[in-house]
Design a protein around this motif. Structure first.
Motif, short mmCIF file in Angstrom:
data_model
loop_
_atom_site.label_atom_id
_atom_site.label_comp_id
_atom_site.label_asym_id
_atom_site.label_seq_id
_atom_site.Cartn_x
_atom_site.Cartn_y
_atom_site.Cartn_z
N VAL A 156 -3.20 0.03 -4.04
CA VAL A 156 -3.03 -1.31 -3.48
C VAL A 156 -2.39 -2.14 -4.59
CG1 VAL A 156 -4.21 -3.36 -2.61
CG2 VAL A 156 -5.06 -1.07 -2.00
N THR B 35 -2.23 3.89 5.70
CA THR B 35 -3.62 4.23 5.37
C THR B 35 -4.02 5.51 6.09
OG1 THR B 35 -4.46 2.85 7.19
CG2 THR B 35 -4.30 1.82 5.00
N THR C 124 -2.86 5.44 1.47
CA THR C 124 -3.98 4.73 0.87
C THR C 124 -5.24 5.08 1.66
OG1 THR C 124 -2.48 2.95 0.23
CG2 THR C 124 -4.83 2.41 0.28
N ILE D 152 0.84 -1.19 0.00
CA ILE D 152 0.00 0.00 0.00
C ILE D 152 0.88 1.24 0.00
CG2 ILE D 152 -1.99 -1.15 1.03
CD1 ILE D 152 -1.14 -0.03 3.77
#
Length: 174
Positions: free
Chosen positions: A149, A35, A46, A30
């Motif tokens: 991803v 994230t 991400t 990722i």
């Protein structure tokens, strides 16, 4: 019934994750910064949330089309994706050449030989909140993405064969 794949960051690395598809777990890569639920253009993260898988593009000169229920289209050298927040075409497929800042989908490396458009920030696209979020092929050295991803080709084809129509990207567990 909707098939959802899940992506969970691994606790030992910001940019490595596990993708769960049915009863199978796959290694994924990722964004460099892990994230985020506050995605911004260029943040190398991400986005978290559940998103529809929109479409698959592939390089017909390098690989065969995947088996999938999603729409599939062969790429051409004129395919691009607008990542310019000032453009009315922000976070959309465009035909090159184009004056707006963009990403070329017909890449010299193999990352976009097979690429899935993740329906992030596209209904409608909000300028600056992130663009070009894809599922695509990993680099051989598994270096981080800019927010996408990435999977091996074998794993990405398995995900597409599964009939998956959505992806849920989860925050790292603390």
């Amino acid at each position: 019934m909707e098939t959802i794949i899940h992506v969970w960051p691994t606790p030992d690395s910001r940019s490595h994750a596990k993708l769960h598809c049915g009863h199978t777990t796959m290694a994924a890569v990722i964004g460099k910064n892990g994230t985020t639920d506050q995605k911004r253009e260029g943040d190398m993260a991400t986005p978290t949330g559940q998103f529809t898988l929109r479409k698959v593009y592939y390089r017909a000169d390098r690989t065969h089309p995947p088996v999938t229920t999603l729409p599939v289209e062969a790429l051409t050298p004129h395919d691009g994706w607008c990542d310019d927040p000032a453009s009315p075409q922000y976070n959309q497929h465009i035909t090159l050449p184009d004056a707006a800042r963009h990403e070329v989908l017909w890449r010299e490396d193999d990352l976009y030989n097979l690429v899935v458009v993740i329906g992030y920030n596209d209904a409608p696209a909000l300028p600056g909140f992130g663009s070009a979020i894809f599922m695509h092929l990993q680099r051989p050295d598994c270096t981080p993405t800019e927010g996408c991803v990435a999977l091996t080709e074998q794993d990405l084809r398995a995900v597409l064969r599964s009939g998956a129509t959505s992806i849920a990207i989860h925050a790292a567990e603390n």
